[in-house]
Write an enzyme that holds these catalytic residues in place. Structure first.
Site, PDB file in Angstrom:
ATOM      1  N   HIS A  23       0.874  -1.153   0.000  1.00 45.96           N
ATOM      2  CA  HIS A  23       0.000   0.000   0.000  1.00 45.96           C
ATOM      3  C   HIS A  23       0.914   1.205   0.000  1.00 45.96           C
ATOM      4  O   HIS A  23       1.733   1.326   0.899  1.00 45.96           O
ATOM      5  CB  HIS A  23      -0.860   0.038   1.254  1.00 45.96           C
ATOM      6  N   THR A 100      -8.025   2.937  -4.657  1.00 50.47           N
ATOM      7  CA  THR A 100      -8.216   2.922  -3.208  1.00 50.47           C
ATOM      8  C   THR A 100      -8.342   1.483  -2.728  1.00 50.47           C
ATOM      9  O   THR A 100      -8.578   0.570  -3.520  1.00 50.47           O
ATOM     10  CB  THR A 100      -9.513   3.651  -2.786  1.00 50.47           C
ATOM     11  N   ASP A 101      -8.251   1.289  -1.436  1.00 51.15           N
ATOM     12  CA  ASP A 101      -8.638   0.022  -0.832  1.00 51.15           C
ATOM     13  C   ASP A 101     -10.139   0.141  -0.536  1.00 51.15           C
ATOM     14  O   ASP A 101     -10.761   1.167  -0.792  1.00 51.15           O
ATOM     15  CB  ASP A 101      -7.821  -0.235   0.436  1.00 51.15           C
ATOM     16  N   TRP A 102     -10.709  -0.886   0.044  1.00 53.34           N
ATOM     17  CA  TRP A 102     -12.152  -0.994   0.263  1.00 53.34           C
ATOM     18  C   TRP A 102     -12.728   0.230   0.974  1.00 53.34           C
ATOM     19  O   TRP A 102     -12.427   0.483   2.138  1.00 53.34           O
ATOM     20  CB  TRP A 102     -12.432  -2.252   1.074  1.00 53.34           C
ATOM     21  N   GLU A 103     -13.516   1.011   0.261  1.00 57.27           N
ATOM     22  CA  GLU A 103     -14.262   2.158   0.784  1.00 57.27           C
ATOM     23  C   GLU A 103     -13.423   3.207   1.517  1.00 57.27           C
ATOM     24  O   GLU A 103     -13.908   3.907   2.403  1.00 57.27           O
ATOM     25  CB  GLU A 103     -15.424   1.677   1.647  1.00 57.27           C
TER      26      GLU A 103
END
Length: 175
Positions: A23, A100-103
């Site tokens: 990330h 992005t990552d989840w939400e």
């Protein structure tokens, strides 16, 4: 088979997939050791210890990058143009998709508290350099993003830039 735009890579292998670096940046050194937390990292340490692995992956042809869900030095990475544009795009020359990552965009409201609502969070993150939001259960995201474009809060040029990157990756993969 070589596909135009794939930088000379052979993508005839049926198992050819896009790579996503995770990330970006400083995700592994949160203050409390918890996922999606705060990190305090001097710029020199970021450049010396964290950037080289991403730089190597970019030079090796990584297609996409997932952005750190947390904060670095008090700024959520999803809204930090210094990291997403100046460092990632300009200095490192990354041409792929920033996702992005989840939400994570919603967290700009309730966790990071830098946006008053989801619409403002979308504006901040897209303008800062996010190309694709992982919001699979949210039907409001595209509606709000369209409103932001119509209101002049997100430029059509920025949307074109993000869409071009996404379509280029698909083309490179032979999709």
């Amino acid at each position: 088979a070589f596909v135009e735009g794939s930088q000379g890579k052979d993508i005839s292998d049926p198992y050819h997939v896009a790579t996503t670096m995770k990330h970006f940046l400083g995700y592994s050194v949160t203050l409390r050791g918890k996922d999606r937390g705060q990190s305090w990292i001097p710029d020199r340490h970021l450049l010396e210890y964290f950037v080289p692995t991403f730089e190597s992956a970019i030079k090796s042809g990584a297609n996409s990058i997932m952005i750190n869900s947390g904060e670095i030095n008090g700024i959520p990475v999803h809204v930090d143009e210094k990291i997403l544009v100046d460092l990632l795009r300009t200095k490192l020359g990354f041409k792929g998709v920033a996702v992005t990552d989840w939400e994570d965009i919603a967290y700009l409201v309730d966790r990071h508290k830098v946006a008053k609502d989801f619409k403002e969070a979308i504006k901040f993150s897209i303008n800062a350099g996010i190309d694709m939001a992982m919001v699979p259960m949210d039907n409001n995201f595209p509606i709000l993003l369209r409103e932001l474009v119509e209101e002049g809060e997100v430029s059509m040029a920025r949307i074109d830039e993000a869409v071009t990157r996404i379509l280029q990756m698909k083309k490179d993969l032979g999709l």
